[in-house]
Design a protein around this motif. Structure first.
Motif, PDB file in Angstrom:
ATOM      1  N   LEU A  64      10.347  15.044  -0.900  1.00 17.28           N
ATOM      2  CA  LEU A  64      11.400  16.053  -0.899  1.00 17.28           C
ATOM      3  C   LEU A  64      11.662  16.590  -2.306  1.00 17.28           C
ATOM      4  N   VAL A  65      11.781  15.692  -3.276  1.00 12.00           N
ATOM      5  CA  VAL A  65      12.057  16.128  -4.647  1.00 12.00           C
ATOM      6  C   VAL A  65      10.890  16.946  -5.193  1.00 12.00           C
ATOM      7  N   SER A  66       9.668  16.496  -4.940  1.00 15.28           N
ATOM      8  CA  SER A  66       8.499  17.223  -5.439  1.00 15.28           C
ATOM      9  C   SER A  66       8.409  18.620  -4.838  1.00 15.28           C
ATOM     10  N   LEU A  67       8.663  18.722  -3.536  1.00 13.56           N
ATOM     11  CA  LEU A  67       8.618  20.033  -2.884  1.00 13.56           C
ATOM     12  C   LEU A  67       9.718  20.951  -3.408  1.00 13.56           C
ATOM     13  N   SER A  68      10.870  20.397  -3.714  1.00 14.69           N
ATOM     14  CA  SER A  68      11.943  21.209  -4.283  1.00 14.69           C
ATOM     15  C   SER A  68      11.603  21.643  -5.704  1.00 14.69           C
ATOM     16  N   VAL A  69      10.976  20.761  -6.479  1.00 16.13           N
ATOM     17  CA  VAL A  69      10.564  21.126  -7.837  1.00 16.13           C
ATOM     18  C   VAL A  69       9.545  22.262  -7.796  1.00 16.13           C
ATOM     19  N   LEU A  70       8.657  22.220  -6.828  1.00 19.14           N
ATOM     20  CA  LEU A  70       7.651  23.277  -6.686  1.00 19.14           C
ATOM     21  C   LEU A  70       8.242  24.564  -6.107  1.00 19.14           C
TER      22      LEU A  70
ATOM     23  N   VAL B  47       0.837  -1.202   0.000  1.00 18.33           N
ATOM     24  CA  VAL B  47       0.000   0.000   0.000  1.00 18.33           C
ATOM     25  C   VAL B  47       0.872   1.251   0.000  1.00 18.33           C
ATOM     26  N   ARG B  48       1.943   1.213   0.792  1.00 15.98           N
ATOM     27  CA  ARG B  48       2.842   2.371   0.849  1.00 15.98           C
ATOM     28  C   ARG B  48       3.521   2.608  -0.489  1.00 15.98           C
ATOM     29  N   LEU B  49       3.904   1.525  -1.170  1.00 20.39           N
ATOM     30  CA  LEU B  49       4.496   1.676  -2.497  1.00 20.39           C
ATOM     31  C   LEU B  49       3.512   2.271  -3.494  1.00 20.39           C
ATOM     32  N   LEU B  50       2.248   1.833  -3.424  1.00 22.16           N
ATOM     33  CA  LEU B  50       1.235   2.355  -4.333  1.00 22.16           C
ATOM     34  C   LEU B  50       0.883   3.811  -4.027  1.00 22.16           C
ATOM     35  N   LEU B  51       1.059   4.217  -2.779  1.00 19.41           N
ATOM     36  CA  LEU B  51       0.750   5.590  -2.400  1.00 19.41           C
ATOM     37  C   LEU B  51       1.769   6.588  -2.950  1.00 19.41           C
ATOM     38  N   VAL B  52       2.966   6.117  -3.305  1.00 17.94           N
ATOM     39  CA  VAL B  52       4.000   7.040  -3.792  1.00 17.94           C
ATOM     40  C   VAL B  52       3.546   7.757  -5.067  1.00 17.94           C
ATOM     41  N   PRO B  53       3.194   7.043  -6.141  1.00 19.15           N
ATOM     42  CA  PRO B  53       2.733   7.776  -7.337  1.00 19.15           C
ATOM     43  C   PRO B  53       1.438   8.532  -7.091  1.00 19.15           C
ATOM     44  N   GLY B  54       0.550   7.976  -6.248  1.00 23.31           N
ATOM     45  CA  GLY B  54      -0.685   8.691  -5.936  1.00 23.31           C
ATOM     46  C   GLY B  54      -0.420  10.003  -5.228  1.00 23.31           C
ATOM     47  N   PHE B  55       0.521   9.992  -4.303  1.00 20.92           N
ATOM     48  CA  PHE B  55       0.894  11.215  -3.591  1.00 20.92           C
ATOM     49  C   PHE B  55       1.434  12.275  -4.545  1.00 20.92           C
ATOM     50  N   VAL B  56       2.297  11.859  -5.468  1.00 21.69           N
ATOM     51  CA  VAL B  56       2.886  12.807  -6.418  1.00 21.69           C
ATOM     52  C   VAL B  56       1.810  13.411  -7.315  1.00 21.69           C
ATOM     53  N   LEU B  57       0.891  12.589  -7.789  1.00 25.10           N
ATOM     54  CA  LEU B  57      -0.185  13.093  -8.651  1.00 25.10           C
ATOM     55  C   LEU B  57      -1.074  14.083  -7.907  1.00 25.10           C
ATOM     56  N   LEU B  58      -1.398  13.780  -6.683  1.00 26.33           N
ATOM     57  CA  LEU B  58      -2.228  14.692  -5.894  1.00 26.33           C
ATOM     58  C   LEU B  58      -1.494  15.996  -5.605  1.00 26.33           C
ATOM     59  N   LEU B  59      -0.209  15.913  -5.333  1.00 30.94           N
ATOM     60  CA  LEU B  59       0.556  17.117  -5.001  1.00 30.94           C
ATOM     61  C   LEU B  59       0.671  18.060  -6.193  1.00 30.94           C
ATOM     62  N   PHE B  60       0.864  17.514  -7.389  1.00 33.05           N
ATOM     63  CA  PHE B  60       1.050  18.347  -8.574  1.00 33.05           C
ATOM     64  C   PHE B  60      -0.261  18.667  -9.297  1.00 33.05           C
ATOM     65  N   HIS B  61      -1.358  18.145  -8.807  1.00 34.30           N
ATOM     66  CA  HIS B  61      -2.639  18.396  -9.471  1.00 34.30           C
ATOM     67  C   HIS B  61      -2.985  19.895  -9.412  1.00 34.30           C
ATOM     68  N   ASN B  62      -3.502  20.369 -10.530  1.00 36.10           N
ATOM     69  CA  ASN B  62      -3.923  21.774 -10.624  1.00 36.10           C
ATOM     70  C   ASN B  62      -2.763  22.746 -10.377  1.00 36.10           C
ATOM     71  N   GLY B  63      -1.588  22.378 -10.911  1.00 36.26           N
ATOM     72  CA  GLY B  63      -0.448  23.276 -10.824  1.00 36.26           C
ATOM     73  C   GLY B  63       0.423  23.085  -9.609  1.00 36.26           C
ATOM     74  N   GLY B  64      -0.012  22.313  -8.640  1.00 38.57           N
ATOM     75  CA  GLY B  64       0.796  22.044  -7.459  1.00 38.57           C
ATOM     76  C   GLY B  64       0.647  23.041  -6.338  1.00 38.57           C
ATOM     77  N   TYR B  65      -0.254  24.011  -6.485  1.00 42.63           N
ATOM     78  CA  TYR B  65      -0.405  25.029  -5.435  1.00 42.63           C
ATOM     79  C   TYR B  65      -1.834  25.149  -4.943  1.00 42.63           C
ATOM     80  N   ASP B  66      -2.678  24.188  -5.292  1.00 43.67           N
ATOM     81  CA  ASP B  66      -4.061  24.188  -4.837  1.00 43.67           C
ATOM     82  C   ASP B  66      -4.113  23.658  -3.402  1.00 43.67           C
ATOM     83  N   PRO B  67      -4.570  24.456  -2.442  1.00 41.76           N
ATOM     84  CA  PRO B  67      -4.579  24.012  -1.036  1.00 41.76           C
ATOM     85  C   PRO B  67      -5.395  22.742  -0.819  1.00 41.76           C
ATOM     86  N   VAL B  68      -6.494  22.576  -1.551  1.00 38.74           N
ATOM     87  CA  VAL B  68      -7.343  21.405  -1.363  1.00 38.74           C
ATOM     88  C   VAL B  68      -6.616  20.134  -1.810  1.00 38.74           C
TER      89      VAL B  68
END
Length: 279
Positions: free
Chosen positions: A112-118, A42-63
């Motif tokens: 960490l990488v996603s937050l740095s990219v943003l 489950v934790r492995l599957l959450l990795v790509p899901g987390f990235v998609l949710l974080l970058f959705h709508n430009g990566g700065y949508d609070p929701v």
């Protein structure tokens, strides 16, 4: 990222005993499809899901970042439970040994990488943490033949600090909370460096002790062989062997001499017999 694998080789799937010690039988009894491994998956599957949710709508949508935080939080919580369940119920498999540390580093590295990219987290922080994790992984391979370094309190505290700080950066925070998350990340960086250096120190010490113990064992074996070679029993055996060799050689020589003598005598006997027959 507790530093201890959650789970080891699948087997018959027999029900484990709670609190039992891990051993060959327990390892063989653990099924691949146990609760500890499922949580790791489950934790492995959450990795790509987390990235998609974080970058959705430009990566700065609070929701959407709140959704990403929820996925990240679930992943970190499963990290705590899968290792505990694997150790408590002997649910150890080879898959878990490999997948658990990969899942730990994947979710944290992705955050960490996603937050740095943003642009929310400085790249040097990401670099320090990831370099430490990669270096410690290589260090484990370096000392795995000699010893296994258990997870320390500092390492567990480091994991907690990293997870808390990264989670706060995933959320859209302002004001005092934004300042608090910065200092929390600084604490995580300090713990990351300190625990990494301590791990290197332990690895070097354990490796030296192991090599010294191996050399001492070789020395004791050599001394035992030398003592056995120089003992009275060994000398008697050697003397007996030498005497036997001499005796055998003497007997053989005598046999040869006798044989040679008979060979020389036989023509003379035949000549004498012939002369007597002529007479």
């Amino acid at each position: 990222m507790t530093g201890a694998p959650a789970s080891a080789a699948g087997g018959s799937g027999a029900k484990p005993v709670r609190g039992g010690k891990l051993g060959t039988a327990a390892v063989n009894q653990a099924s691949l499809w146990n609760i500890a491994n499922i949580l790791t998956m489950v934790r492995l599957l959450l990795v790509p899901g987390f990235v998609l949710l974080l970058f959705h709508n430009g990566g700065y949508d609070p929701v959407w970042r709140s959704f990403a935080w929820a996925a990240f939080a679930v992943a970190m919580i499963t990290d705590l439970f899968d290792g505990h369940l694997a150790r408590a119920y002997n649910l150890v498999t080879d898959f878990g040994k490999i997948a658990d540390p990969i899942a730990d580093k994947a979710i944290m590295g992705a955050a960490l990488v996603s937050l740095s990219v943003l642009g929310d987290l400085p790249w040097w922080i990401t670099g320090v943490i990831l370099a430490r994790e990669l270096g410690i992984t290589l260090m484990r391979f370096w000392v795995i033949r000699h010893a296994v370094i258990p997870a320390s309190r500092g390492g567990k505290l480091k994991t907690l600090a990293q997870g808390t700080a990264a989670g706060m950066y995933v959320l859209v925070l302002t004001g005092p909370l934004a300042t608090l998350r910065f200092w929390m990340m600084m604490v995580a960086v300090v713990l990351t460096v300190v625990t990494g250096l301590d791990y290197v120190r332990q690895a070097v010490v354990l490796r030296r002790r192991s090599l010294a113990a191996e050399r001492a064992a070789i020395g004791r074996t050599a001394e035992a062989l030398n003592e056995a070679a120089g003992s009275p029993g060994a000398g008697a055996v050697a003397a007996d062997a030498g005497a036997s060799g001499v005796t055998d050689a003497g007997v053989s020589g005598a046999a040869v001499r006798v044989s040679g003598g008979s060979t020389a005598v036989e023509p003379a006997v035949r000549t004498r017999d012939g002369a007597e027959a002529e007479r």
